[in-house]
Design a protein around this motif. Structure first.
Motif, PDB file in Angstrom:
ATOM      1  N   LYS A 191      -8.022  -0.743  -2.174  1.00  0.00           N
ATOM      2  CA  LYS A 191      -8.564   0.435  -1.476  1.00  0.00           C
ATOM      3  C   LYS A 191      -8.216   1.677  -2.275  1.00  0.00           C
ATOM      4  CE  LYS A 191      -7.863   3.118   2.830  1.00  0.00           C
ATOM      5  NZ  LYS A 191      -7.079   4.250   2.308  1.00  0.00           N
ATOM      6  N   GLY A 227       0.804  -1.216   0.000  1.00  0.00           N
ATOM      7  CA  GLY A 227       0.000   0.000   0.000  1.00  0.00           C
ATOM      8  C   GLY A 227       0.831   1.257   0.000  1.00  0.00           C
ATOM      9  N   LEU A 285      -4.362   0.952  -1.705  1.00  0.00           N
ATOM     10  CA  LEU A 285      -3.806  -0.363  -1.395  1.00  0.00           C
ATOM     11  C   LEU A 285      -4.060  -1.238  -2.622  1.00  0.00           C
ATOM     12  CD1 LEU A 285      -2.628  -2.039   1.120  1.00  0.00           C
ATOM     13  CD2 LEU A 285      -4.961  -2.884   1.373  1.00  0.00           C
ATOM     14  N   GLN A 307       0.292  -5.356   6.526  1.00  0.00           N
ATOM     15  CA  GLN A 307      -0.894  -6.112   6.135  1.00  0.00           C
ATOM     16  C   GLN A 307      -0.638  -7.587   6.469  1.00  0.00           C
ATOM     17  OE1 GLN A 307       0.991  -4.619   3.401  1.00  0.00           O
ATOM     18  NE2 GLN A 307       0.146  -2.605   3.887  1.00  0.00           N
ATOM     19  N   GLN A 363      -1.569   6.202   4.112  1.00  0.00           N
ATOM     20  CA  GLN A 363      -0.560   5.383   4.806  1.00  0.00           C
ATOM     21  C   GLN A 363      -1.081   4.011   5.232  1.00  0.00           C
ATOM     22  OE1 GLN A 363       1.415   7.071   8.257  1.00  0.00           O
ATOM     23  NE2 GLN A 363       3.246   5.846   7.889  1.00  0.00           N
ATOM     24  N   HIS A 364      -0.329   2.994   4.745  1.00  0.00           N
ATOM     25  CA  HIS A 364      -0.724   1.594   4.979  1.00  0.00           C
ATOM     26  C   HIS A 364       0.527   0.788   5.310  1.00  0.00           C
ATOM     27  CE1 HIS A 364      -3.314   3.648   2.046  1.00  0.00           C
ATOM     28  NE2 HIS A 364      -4.328   3.052   2.679  1.00  0.00           N
ATOM     29  N   PHE A 395      -5.434  -4.882   7.379  1.00  0.00           N
ATOM     30  CA  PHE A 395      -4.413  -3.885   7.046  1.00  0.00           C
ATOM     31  C   PHE A 395      -4.581  -2.626   7.883  1.00  0.00           C
ATOM     32  CE2 PHE A 395      -7.876  -3.213   3.992  1.00  0.00           C
ATOM     33  CZ  PHE A 395      -8.053  -1.833   3.962  1.00  0.00           C
ATOM     34  N   TRP A 396      -3.431  -2.066   8.242  1.00  0.00           N
ATOM     35  CA  TRP A 396      -3.397  -0.789   8.949  1.00  0.00           C
ATOM     36  C   TRP A 396      -3.654   0.352   7.957  1.00  0.00           C
ATOM     37  CZ3 TRP A 396      -3.726   0.734  13.744  1.00  0.00           C
ATOM     38  CH2 TRP A 396      -3.198  -0.023  14.796  1.00  0.00           C
ATOM     39  N   ASN A 397      -4.327   1.385   8.448  1.00  0.00           N
ATOM     40  CA  ASN A 397      -4.443   2.660   7.735  1.00  0.00           C
ATOM     41  C   ASN A 397      -4.074   3.732   8.757  1.00  0.00           C
ATOM     42  OD1 ASN A 397      -7.118   4.313   5.812  1.00  0.00           O
ATOM     43  ND2 ASN A 397      -4.951   4.722   5.944  1.00  0.00           N
ATOM     44  N   ASN A 455      -3.510   7.117  -0.619  1.00  0.00           N
ATOM     45  CA  ASN A 455      -4.577   6.416   0.103  1.00  0.00           C
ATOM     46  C   ASN A 455      -4.968   5.094  -0.561  1.00  0.00           C
ATOM     47  OD1 ASN A 455      -5.988   7.223  -2.176  1.00  0.00           O
ATOM     48  ND2 ASN A 455      -7.208   8.786  -1.122  1.00  0.00           N
TER      49      ASN A 455
END
Length: 682
Positions: A147, A117, A125, A157, A153-154, A172-174, A123
């Motif tokens: 996404k 990502g 992924l 995952q 920011q990602h 996954f982190w955002n 923004n």
């Protein structure tokens, strides 16, 4: 105190000391792209993510993918072959990609695909479709959107079946949303963009606490509560699935960061290890003393007697094969752009060998290198575990491999390639840079020219007329049956007499006029480069009007690092492509730490000429623009990866090739170089 219930580690250290004298140390063979042991990752000064996986399912080895920001390509795959590693471009475009990455057979075709990502600049992924078995180094993998929108920011995952549906989901982190999302893989992922996904956690996860990173990170999957289902771990939490898209966050420690779980000792529940990630703090191991869903029952112990500084590496595996889990933990050396020095000069990497009873023997693997991200995997396919590491911004681009005991026996296999891949010889005729025979030419100019033609060279490049005028020199070339396609002139002469240089070039019949220097005092500066670029553009106008192409021959001193690139990149940006071409000297690029193939890939159609020159094994890298003549060796006997270079040169539109050998032993080495090139297919 960083955490409640922190125990003393003194007893563990005493036990580890006793074990140390009874344990055989592993021999690690350290390989690096800096030494030509692996292909260079590219030209990006910032390396973000690294992902290991079985991307070629026929191979006995685990391969790896690297991601980058600053410049493309965004993703490259290092594919293990029987002779080493080959580099394939997965994503050629510039996509600012964040650390992390995950792999799974997303489209259900039997091979592993990959997910990465955007960093703080985007923004999105994505997932990339593995083309097995049609692998082609020149053909990127097909990119699909997961996404598109929301916050940026990602970082991190992971795939696992957290819901118990029988098919993994993607977590996954955002980071800029302070959110963890969960996505079910669509029934038709190749034609579903974006995927449906839902938030399963919103809030802080240990970031900013006691020097920890400013954003949460880290992900793992492990059955924490023993119910037979993998649980999600992220930041400083583990997450208990409650049904639907609901997860209960259970806090494990104060500081969040890199997080892993495993069984380091017998017991009902596993232990959880947390490192501070992109921040500073202790390396902690947490043990459940009661109910794993009760935060109060997670008790922490320091694993090191000091805090980690940007401890971004945390991996768990049975490294030494004794049946007990071990820990790899390491610190970054540089995380800022502002200066070309280490932020953490003592950055260290440790292996903590577990005894299966909860104690560890700590060993120092490396110091002063700066490990941004690392993985443990069987990288050479010989059955034992190796270590992969890369820096973020220190001495980058670079990738290092630590092979356990070297490479042992590996089952044979033949890597598959796409039908589009053709291994062809060098089609263009190879000329000779006369500097190779400078001593002989001074003694007997006509005889040496005749010898070159008899040896199979139809064309030459020269920086000297050997005390003749251009008309006399042309007659000698004609008599020998040689042409001169390129004339190299000094910066000073071009400044004072560009018209005279043009006249000489026309007399010789040269298609190119080059120079190989620019004025500077001490280390080259950006100011020096911009002044030279302005002059190059001016000369290029006049030389082009005469029907000749002007160009510059970098000599190694141009690769001074700026925060995000090199001064050569500044030169390329400041010069006009139609007025200024470049001649790539493989030796001078390599000794300055600039991979020739990577720069050819980065600047297609900017390099029309190329010097074929190898660099001796063990030569010390430097960017001074000078090196011992003995460092120039026969082509194929040094550290340069010729198939990669020539494949990239072919794709980049190189038109002229010249052998140059600066060694005193050049007359003996040149025939060896010619035989190597004649037998090479790439």
């Amino acid at each position: 105190m960083y955490d409640r219930g922190v125990r003393t580690f003194a007893l563990a250290l005493v036990i580890a000391a006793l074990l140390s004298s009874q344990t055989k140390e592993i021999r690690w063979d350290h390989l690096s792209s800096r030494n030509g042991d692996l292909p260079s990752p590219g030209t990006s000064r910032e390396q973000t993510g690294i992902l290991t996986g079985r991307f070629d399912k026929d191979s006995p080895a685990t391969d790896f993918v690297m991601s980058f920001r600053v410049v493309g390509p965004a993703l490259v795959w290092f594919r293990r072959t029987p002779s080493g590693w080959d580099r394939y471009v997965i994503e050629k475009e510039f996509l600012p990609i964040e650390a992390g990455g995950a792999s799974y057979d997303i489209d259900g075709d039997g091979d592993n695909d990959i997910v990465f990502g955007n960093d703080w600049q985007g923004n999105k992924l994505w997932w990339w479709e593995n083309p097995y078995p049609n692998f082609d180094p020149a053909v990127p993998w097909k990119r699909h959107l997961i996404k598109d929108g929301g916050a940026n920011q990602h970082h991190d995952q992971i795939f696992a079946d957290f819901k118990g549906t029988g098919k993994p989901q993607l977590a996954f982190w955002n980071q800029q949303a302070k959110t963890i999302f969960l996505a079910d893989i669509p029934k038709d992922p190749r034609h579903t963009e974006p995927w449906p996904y839902a938030p399963i956690f919103v809030g802080a996860a240990g970031e900013g606490a006691h020097g920890a990173a400013v954003y949460a990170e880290g992900m793992d999957a492990f059955d924490i509560d023993g119910d037979g289902r993998p649980d999600l771990l992220a930041g400083n939490y583990w997450f208990k699935y409650q049904g639907g898209n609901t997860f209960k966050p259970i806090k494990v420690g104060v500081i969040g960061g890199r997080i892993k779980a495993g069984r380091f000792k017998p017991g009902k529940y596993p232990q959880i290890v947390i490192a501070p990630g992109d921040g500073s703090g202790p390396l902690m191991i947490y043990e459940c003393t009661g109910n794993p869903e009760n935060p109060e029952d997670w008790k922490g112990t320091r694993l090191l007697d000091h805090d980690m500084t940007h401890g971004h590496t945390l991996e768990i595996a049975d490294i030494d094969g004794d049946g007990n889990l071990d820990i790899l933990a390491a610190e970054q050396g540089k995380w800022t752009r502002e200066r070309n020095t280490l932020d953490n000069p003592d950055a260290s990497a440790w292996i903590l060998y577990g005894d299966g009873k909860g104690a560890f023997r700590t060993t120092l693997l490396a110091r002063g290198q700066g490990w941004h991200d690392s993985k443990i995997a069987d990288l050479d396919g010989d059955g034992d575990l190796d270590i992969l590491q890369h820096p973020y911004a220190w001495d980058a681009p670079r990738i290092d491999v630590w092979l356990q005991g070297g490479t042992g026996q590996v089952r044979p296999w033949k890597p598959k390639v796409a039908p589009s891949v053709r291994f062809l010889p060098l089609a263009e005729p190879v000329g000779m840079e006369l500097w190779t025979y400078r001593r002989d030419l001074k003694k007997d100019l006509p005889g040496t020219l005749a010898m070159l033609r008899k040896s199979g060279f139809p064309d030459i490049e020269t920086a000297s007329l050997y005390d003749r005028d251009s008309a006399t020199f042309r007659k000698l070339l004609d008599h020998a049956g040689l042409t001169c396609s390129s004339l190299i002139a000094s910066y000073e002469r071009l400044s004072n007499d560009v018209e005279g240089v043009i006249r000489d070039a026309k007399t010789l019949g040269a298609s190119y006029i080059l120079t190989s220097s620019m004025p500077h005092q001490g280390e080259l500066t950006e100011d020096d480069v911009k002044k030279a670029a302005a002059a190059f553009n001016q000369w290029g106008v006049k030389i082009k009007a005469a029907g000749i192409q002007f160009g510059y021959h970098p000599h190694g001193f141009e690769f001074v690092h700026t925060p995000t690139q090199t001064l050569f990149d500044v030169l390329a940006a400041e010069t006009k492509p139609d007025l200024v071409t470049f001649e790539l000297d493989t030796f001078w690029f390599a000794i300055a730490g600039a991979d020739p193939a990577a720069f050819l890939e980065r600047y297609p159609n900017r390099f029309q000429l190329l010097h074929l020159k190898d660099l001796s094994k063990g030569a010390l890298p430097n960017g001074s623009g000078s090196a011992p003549d003995e460092a120039s060796v026969a082509i194929g006997s040094g550290v340069l990866r010729w198939p990669d270079i020539l494949r990239a040169a072919r794709a980049a539109g190189v038109a002229k090739y010249y052998i140059e050998d600066e060694s005193p032993n050049a007359p003996v080495q040149v025939p060896v170089s010619m035989r190597y090139l004649a037998g090479l297919h790439f």
